[in-house]
Design a protein around this motif. Structure first.
Motif, short mmCIF file in Angstrom:
data_model
loop_
_atom_site.label_atom_id
_atom_site.label_comp_id
_atom_site.label_asym_id
_atom_site.label_seq_id
_atom_site.Cartn_x
_atom_site.Cartn_y
_atom_site.Cartn_z
N PHE A 158 0.84 -1.19 0.00
CA PHE A 158 0.00 0.00 0.00
C PHE A 158 0.87 1.24 0.00
CE2 PHE A 158 -2.57 -3.08 2.54
CZ PHE A 158 -3.64 -3.19 1.68
N SER A 159 0.39 2.32 -0.64
CA SER A 159 1.15 3.56 -0.49
C SER A 159 0.22 4.75 -0.38
CB SER A 159 2.21 3.68 -1.58
OG SER A 159 1.67 4.05 -2.79
N VAL A 160 0.74 5.78 0.25
CA VAL A 160 -0.07 6.97 0.54
C VAL A 160 0.61 8.19 -0.07
CG1 VAL A 160 -0.94 8.47 2.39
CG2 VAL A 160 -0.88 6.00 2.73
N TRP A 161 -0.16 8.94 -0.80
CA TRP A 161 0.38 10.18 -1.40
C TRP A 161 -0.50 11.36 -0.95
CZ3 TRP A 161 -1.50 12.28 -6.59
CH2 TRP A 161 -0.85 13.49 -6.90
N ILE A 167 -0.20 10.35 8.99
CA ILE A 167 1.08 9.71 8.65
C ILE A 167 2.22 10.70 8.68
CG2 ILE A 167 2.32 8.48 6.80
CD1 ILE A 167 -0.38 7.29 6.01
N LYS A 168 3.15 10.43 9.59
CA LYS A 168 4.34 11.28 9.69
C LYS A 168 5.10 11.17 8.37
CE LYS A 168 7.79 11.05 12.83
NZ LYS A 168 8.45 10.18 13.80
N ASN A 169 5.78 12.19 7.95
CA ASN A 169 6.57 12.18 6.70
C ASN A 169 5.73 12.14 5.43
OD1 ASN A 169 8.75 11.98 8.40
ND2 ASN A 169 8.87 9.75 8.19
N SER A 170 4.40 12.15 5.53
CA SER A 170 3.61 12.16 4.29
C SER A 170 3.79 13.51 3.62
CB SER A 170 2.13 11.88 4.61
OG SER A 170 1.64 12.85 5.51
N SER A 171 3.62 13.51 2.30
CA SER A 171 3.90 14.74 1.57
C SER A 171 3.02 14.85 0.33
CB SER A 171 5.38 14.71 1.13
OG SER A 171 5.63 15.72 0.17
N ASN A 172 2.79 16.08 -0.09
CA ASN A 172 2.06 16.28 -1.35
C ASN A 172 2.98 16.05 -2.54
OD1 ASN A 172 -0.35 16.89 -0.20
ND2 ASN A 172 -0.12 19.12 -0.33
N LYS A 173 4.30 16.08 -2.29
CA LYS A 173 5.25 16.02 -3.40
C LYS A 173 5.65 14.60 -3.80
CE LYS A 173 7.12 20.55 -2.77
NZ LYS A 173 8.18 21.33 -2.19
N PHE A 174 5.51 13.66 -2.88
CA PHE A 174 5.85 12.26 -3.19
C PHE A 174 5.04 11.35 -2.28
CE2 PHE A 174 8.98 14.17 -0.34
CZ PHE A 174 8.84 13.38 0.78
N ALA A 175 4.95 10.10 -2.70
CA ALA A 175 4.21 9.13 -1.88
C ALA A 175 5.14 8.49 -0.86
CB ALA A 175 3.61 8.07 -2.79
#
Ligand code: PMV
Length: 343
Positions: A158-161, A167-175
């Motif tokens: 699974f991945s989150v974008w 989610i810590k470290n989540s970003s709009n720039k990368f998943a």
């Protein structure tokens, strides 16, 4: 000099729909990485033979393809500052899909992620360096610039974008990869893609994203996506299949409801899509086997179910669902492990 990578498609369970600036999402999304639906891309460098900024020879499955070639040329040209060698060579790129493109199976996700990992891989090769430790994060960043959903294809499972406080470290720039251990019943999650129609769709994703601006349900949509992301994370951790089924189906139907209520409105589902949905929900009610559907931006139905129920569900698919698929076309896919270097 040549690199070859195979990269998978992914299916969003929490959908990305609506973007701003340079391909930044308006809400966080979460996807399942597939295994069999993938793109294999090769990138080779030769001596430059033309004065063009980007000297590209692109083939799709061995044949010239003007539409894809133009898209890739624009993409590569936008990255020439980051990868100066793109302008100094003739670039030979060939891509092959294991599934029909432009049919609502995210072919741009596997294609752009395969190309992004090829670029980074070639970059390391030219610099005679090992791949950097943040190789996949960077690949996700560049894949995103080609196609938003491609950002999520560089990781397995699974991945989150998209930025989310869940989610810590989540970003709009990368998943980012799914950060916590999920319940073992979700391991090897099955996704059978029921192909209702494999022609090109008549409204592109870019047009759909654009219609989210000033959409009457815009605000509510982003609230729902954020709430459902939180709920699905909890369902994954607990092994709560009942919630998982409800969240999946709500997301799929909401995505299509947004299309049907935009201005102009449009419908990507076909009568067979609805017939399949009805069959799936009836089967779930009757057998208590937690199968559920999701949809991408297209008419095809992704049927999700636990690995442990594979036999019974595949018997049901053969007997009751195949008649609704175009020429009985179906892809038995499942959770995959992310991109693979072929050479
Ligand atoms: O990556 P794009 O711009 O083709 O947008 C994809 C949007 C959906 O596939 C409908 C949802 C998603 O999150 O993948």
């Amino acid at each position: 000099m040549k690199v070859i990578w195979q990269s998978p498609s992914n299916i969003a369970l929490i959908k990305y729909w609506g973007k701003h600036d340079k391909q930044l999402p308006n809400n966080p999304s979460l996807s399942l990485t597939l295994s069999k639906a993938n793109t294999t891309t090769s990138l080779a460098l030769e001596k430059k033979s033309s004065k063009k900024k980007i000297d590209l020879a692109f083939t799709f499955e061995g044949k010239e393809n003007r539409k894809f070639s133009e898209k890739i040329e624009t993409y590569l040209s936008s990255l020439a500052t980051d990868f100066p060698w793109l302008e100094g060579h003739r670039l030979l790129v060939n891509s092959e899909n294991s599934f029909p493109h432009s049919a609502g199976i995210a072919s741009s996700a596997s294609a752009m992620s395969a190309l992004a990992v090829c670029l980074l891989s070639m970059d390391s090769k030219l610099k005679k360096k090992k791949n950097r430790s943040d190789f996949f994060e960077l690949a996700s960043f560049y894949a995103r610039l080609g196609s938003g959903s491609a950002a999520r294809s560089v990781y397995g499972k699974f991945s989150v974008w998209g930025k989310t406080k869940e989610i810590k470290n989540s970003s709009n720039k990368f998943a980012v990869p799914f950060p916590v251990k999920f319940h073992r019943s979700f391991e090897n999650l099955q996704d059978t893609i029921l192909i209702v129609h494999d022609g090109e769709k008549n409204v592109s994703s870019s047009a759909g994203h654009a219609l989210m601006r000033h959409h009457p349900m815009e605000k509510q949509r982003y609230r729902n996506a954020n709430n459902r992301l939180k709920e699905i994370l909890s369902a994954f951790k607990k092994g709560d299949w009942e919630s998982f089924c409800i969240i999946n189906e709500s997301e799929a139907l909401e995505l299509h409801a947004l299309m049907m209520t935009s201005n102009p409105s449009y419908i990507l589902m076909k009568p067979e899509t609805l017939a399949l949905i009805e069959k799936i929900q009836t089967f779930r009610k009757k057998t208590k086997i937690p199968i559920s559907f999701t949809l991408d931006a297209g008419p095809n139905v992704h049927l999700l179910y636990p690995d442990s129920e594979k036999k019974k569900v595949q018997y049901f698919i053969s007997n009751e669902l195949l008649p609704f698929c175009a020429d009985g076309k179906v892809i038995y896919d499942e959770m995959g492990n992310g991109p693979k270097q072929i050479s």
